[in-house]
Design an enzyme around this catalytic site. Sequence first.
Site, PDB file in Angstrom:
ATOM      1  N   GLU A 134     -20.219   8.713  17.477  1.00  0.00           N
ATOM      2  CA  GLU A 134     -19.657   8.553  18.978  1.00  0.00           C
ATOM      3  C   GLU A 134     -19.771   7.021  18.956  1.00  0.00           C
ATOM      4  OE1 GLU A 134     -21.747  10.930  18.163  1.00  0.00           O
ATOM      5  OE2 GLU A 134     -21.294  12.669  19.315  1.00  0.00           O
ATOM      6  N   LEU A 135     -21.143   6.107  18.658  1.00  0.00           N
ATOM      7  CA  LEU A 135     -21.205   4.970  18.874  1.00  0.00           C
ATOM      8  C   LEU A 135     -19.881   4.058  18.085  1.00  0.00           C
ATOM      9  CD1 LEU A 135     -22.559   2.503  20.310  1.00  0.00           C
ATOM     10  CD2 LEU A 135     -23.952   2.655  18.004  1.00  0.00           C
ATOM     11  N   SER A 181      -9.406  -2.228  -8.957  1.00  0.00           N
ATOM     12  CA  SER A 181      -8.564  -1.523  -7.861  1.00  0.00           C
ATOM     13  C   SER A 181      -7.295  -2.376  -7.589  1.00  0.00           C
ATOM     14  CB  SER A 181      -9.401  -1.224  -6.773  1.00  0.00           C
ATOM     15  OG  SER A 181     -10.091  -2.261  -6.309  1.00  0.00           O
ATOM     16  N   GLU A 200      -7.121   2.455  -9.961  1.00  0.00           N
ATOM     17  CA  GLU A 200      -7.992   3.037  -9.127  1.00  0.00           C
ATOM     18  C   GLU A 200      -7.469   4.008  -8.047  1.00  0.00           C
ATOM     19  OE1 GLU A 200     -11.707   1.399  -8.417  1.00  0.00           O
ATOM     20  OE2 GLU A 200     -11.545   0.204 -10.382  1.00  0.00           O
ATOM     21  N   ARG A 234     -19.910   0.183  11.253  1.00  0.00           N
ATOM     22  CA  ARG A 234     -19.763   0.877   9.823  1.00  0.00           C
ATOM     23  C   ARG A 234     -20.739   1.845   9.625  1.00  0.00           C
ATOM     24  NH1 ARG A 234     -15.817  -2.568   7.292  1.00  0.00           N
ATOM     25  NH2 ARG A 234     -16.432  -1.664   5.139  1.00  0.00           N
ATOM     26  N   ASP A 243     -19.046  -0.819 -13.900  1.00  0.00           N
ATOM     27  CA  ASP A 243     -19.411  -1.563 -12.650  1.00  0.00           C
ATOM     28  C   ASP A 243     -20.814  -1.347 -12.372  1.00  0.00           C
ATOM     29  OD1 ASP A 243     -16.996  -2.743 -12.358  1.00  0.00           O
ATOM     30  OD2 ASP A 243     -16.261  -0.890 -11.291  1.00  0.00           O
ATOM     31  N   GLU A 256     -29.170  -5.126  -5.916  1.00  0.00           N
ATOM     32  CA  GLU A 256     -29.828  -4.683  -4.630  1.00  0.00           C
ATOM     33  C   GLU A 256     -30.928  -3.587  -4.850  1.00  0.00           C
ATOM     34  OE1 GLU A 256     -25.982  -3.497  -2.738  1.00  0.00           O
ATOM     35  OE2 GLU A 256     -27.097  -1.717  -2.058  1.00  0.00           O
ATOM     36  N   GLU A 266     -19.080 -12.580  -9.020  1.00  0.00           N
ATOM     37  CA  GLU A 266     -18.591 -13.155  -7.851  1.00  0.00           C
ATOM     38  C   GLU A 266     -19.051 -14.721  -7.780  1.00  0.00           C
ATOM     39  OE1 GLU A 266     -19.256 -11.332  -3.862  1.00  0.00           O
ATOM     40  OE2 GLU A 266     -20.071 -13.287  -3.034  1.00  0.00           O
ATOM     41  N   HIS A 287     -12.188 -11.293  -0.289  1.00  0.00           N
ATOM     42  CA  HIS A 287     -12.598 -10.654   1.162  1.00  0.00           C
ATOM     43  C   HIS A 287     -11.591 -11.279   2.279  1.00  0.00           C
ATOM     44  CE1 HIS A 287     -16.050  -9.590  -0.623  1.00  0.00           C
ATOM     45  NE2 HIS A 287     -16.139  -8.490   0.041  1.00  0.00           N
TER      46      HIS A 287
HETATM   47  N1  GLN Z   1     -13.891  -1.480  -9.776  1.00  0.00           N
HETATM   48  C1  GLN Z   1     -14.218  -1.659  -8.509  1.00  0.00           C
HETATM   49  C2  GLN Z   1     -12.868  -2.113  -7.945  1.00  0.00           C
HETATM   50  O1  GLN Z   1     -12.324  -2.685  -8.455  1.00  0.00           O
HETATM   51  C3  GLN Z   1     -15.383  -2.440  -8.296  1.00  0.00           C
HETATM   52  C4  GLN Z   1     -15.858  -2.463  -6.981  1.00  0.00           C
HETATM   53  C5  GLN Z   1     -17.101  -3.238  -6.650  1.00  0.00           C
HETATM   54  O2  GLN Z   1     -17.524  -4.145  -7.444  1.00  0.00           O
HETATM   55  N2  GLN Z   1     -17.510  -3.243  -5.371  1.00  0.00           N
HETATM   56  O3  GLN Z   1     -12.699  -1.735  -6.630  1.00  0.00           O
END
Ligand code: GLN
Length: 759
Positions: free
Chosen positions: A17-18, A438, A489, A520, A604, A610, A670, A699
């Site tokens: 709901e939030l 993807s 994908e 989220r 991947d 993490e 990255e 992004h």
């Molecule tokens: N192969 C995935 C994609 O291209 C990798 C996604 C990710 O690293 N978070 O979406």
Amino acid sequence: MAQAHNLGFPRIGTRRELKFALEDYWKQKTTADELLTSAAALRAQNWHAQADLDLAPVGDFSLYDHVLDMSFTLGHLPERVQGLKGSQLDDYFRVARGRSPADCGCSGVAAGEMTKWFDTNYHYIVPEVAEGTEFSLNSQRLVNQITEARSAGVTPKPVIIGPVTYLWLCKARDGYERLELLERRLLPVYGQLLEQLADLGVDWVQVDEPVLVTELDADWKLAFETAYHQLKGSRTKLLLTTYFGALGENLQQACNLPVAGLHVDAIRGRQEVDAVVDWLPPHKVLSMGVINGRNIWKTDLRAVLEWLAPIHDKLGDRLWVAPSCSLLHVPVDLALETGLDPEIRSWLAFATQKLDELRVLRTALNHGTDAVATQLADNARAIASRRASTRVHNPNVKEQAQAITPELGERQSPYSVRAEKQAAALKLPHYPTTTIGSFPQTTDIRKTRLAYRKQEISHELYVTTMKAEIEHAVREQEKLGLDVLVHGEAERNDMVEYFGEQLEGYLFTRFGWVQSYGSRCVKPPILYGDIQRPGPMTVEWIAYARSLTDKPLKGMLTGPVTILNWSFVRDDQPRRDTAFQLALAIRQEVLDLEAAGVNIIQIDEAALREGLPLRRSQWQDYLDWAVDAFRITANAVSDTTQIHTHMCYSEFNDIIRDIARMDADVITIETSRSAMELLDVFEEFRYPNEIGPGVYDIHSPNIPSREQIVSLMSKAAERVPAERLWVNPDCGLKTRQWEEVVPALENMVAAAKELRQAG
Ligand code: GLN
Ligand code: ZN
């Protein structure tokens, strides 16, 4: 009487709901008053669910983030939002989400940085400090909610982030030493807050200091002394609350700080409970977090009661029971999961059920086990059923896992030998271009997947539609002139869910949402049993893509460690064992892809980093098995098959040795936001294999120019020999539009051509 209390309850509501209330408000479909009314209703619901606890948390609810709430309570807003027009709520969301110039009548406001809350998948807004930062008390939110809670019939225990942890979470500008703010700036405001709470008749305050489960430098340890001696005069009792791990070398200090009680995570810190009981001064309350706030399994109540009995004898009323940490990290209510297999469902407990367990424990401790005989018998049945179930235990899988040898993780030849063979087979130019996997997940793709899921369209139609999407992605990549293509994908909703759904031993809930940040939420799948792959999971799609083109095509898989880290996993075997089972299953998929002629395979591991434990002293153990799991997955292939891995983060300083031990032929990472500086560590370490440093941030909708890419790659080439460099974006392109992707990749391909000519 032993008391039962809770550290925090999920805020999002049973049906998120939030989330919907926030999104409606942000879209201006509702007013601020309506948003606040929805929030108050959620709080009321939560307190209702906790009304019979001896103490219920107040102030744990948040419209976006509890760290941001604490910043507001401390009157600590970034300068950039100070003095803007609008309400406090406007300021709050400006920090949380940022604002464009049109929204704030200013030149725009950047959102606060977000980062992970300890080792959870929850993200908080990082408070910013600098020399001159001041704090001033703004206790309105807490004060109002205490009143609200009382009228909801609960005994409120306000929850605040303790001063040391708060400062520790802050990011300091210009190398400023955060701790300088503690004594004269921050603690007086905490002092005032505690006074106000005392005036309101608050008996106990929960002061969260989870940094006590991490390795602390001498000055941070000293900060604890300073802080709690300065707050000692407070007329409310402080429950120093630690969670997410054992106290370790901080144990004696935590026991001896001048507070009225200590909460320990008795799940992750089980081995030190006896020491805590020994060390705790006789006037203090010990709150034991005996119900796991980090997973979704039922507690073995009988076992806990047996364990608690002698401690209860010793401590009497000074023993409290609680979940190990806030229940923020588990889904709200299992009652909604009506579609689950009943046997498996009987093994689970979400936040609401965990509170029921807490009640049973309290009654049993205070009135004897007979008072809750039925509940205990039910619980024992569920625990026994899970322990013995053939759904959990598959002898074949266990046997295979037992048979793992180091050789399983070895490639046939070292990288230098493989590289030559692969170069001869693949005939790629220098600076080969590729993508991370993807391609845009268009509305059409999502609609088709959803319709198929709801059984509104036939399997045949689904397959033809997805194949058309794959063909489209392949043709676009050919047009762009990329060197290594992917299938795009389209058939995947999520990189973990896609595999989880096809593996035996996995379960999916309908409403098992957990807050990730703000509005989220994620719905982690539940890995409940031995993992087996009934059949190929990706081969049909990838082999189809391969059949469409003469260009090299890269198959796409998610690695075992990422699947593990993004799921709720078993607590009846070490994570390592689960990772190895996943590794064996995906290894089969790798081999099937190879047999289908796919000679480049990317695995991947977006979540490998993490998973690092909070304490550095435990890092190596984790890294050792995590890397082993990757090697088992990847390394069965022949020399000519090229293994890629992808990691969308940029901090490799501490783990470069382990990254190298993964021994992927190519790693894509990255890097674009850091101007290639983070390749320094690869250079220093003389990382031997190929690297594709991301050349643009996926992004952002911005289209990178050819010049930018050339310039970034030139920087990369100063650090890594050009013949080992690849050119690719930072991550997958699924959240972008084709209109953005095409020009960006055109520039990327043009940049690679320019680099080749120059080189
Ligand atoms: N192969 C995935 C994609 O291209 C990798 C996604 C990710 O690293 N978070 O979406
Ligand atoms: Zn990524």
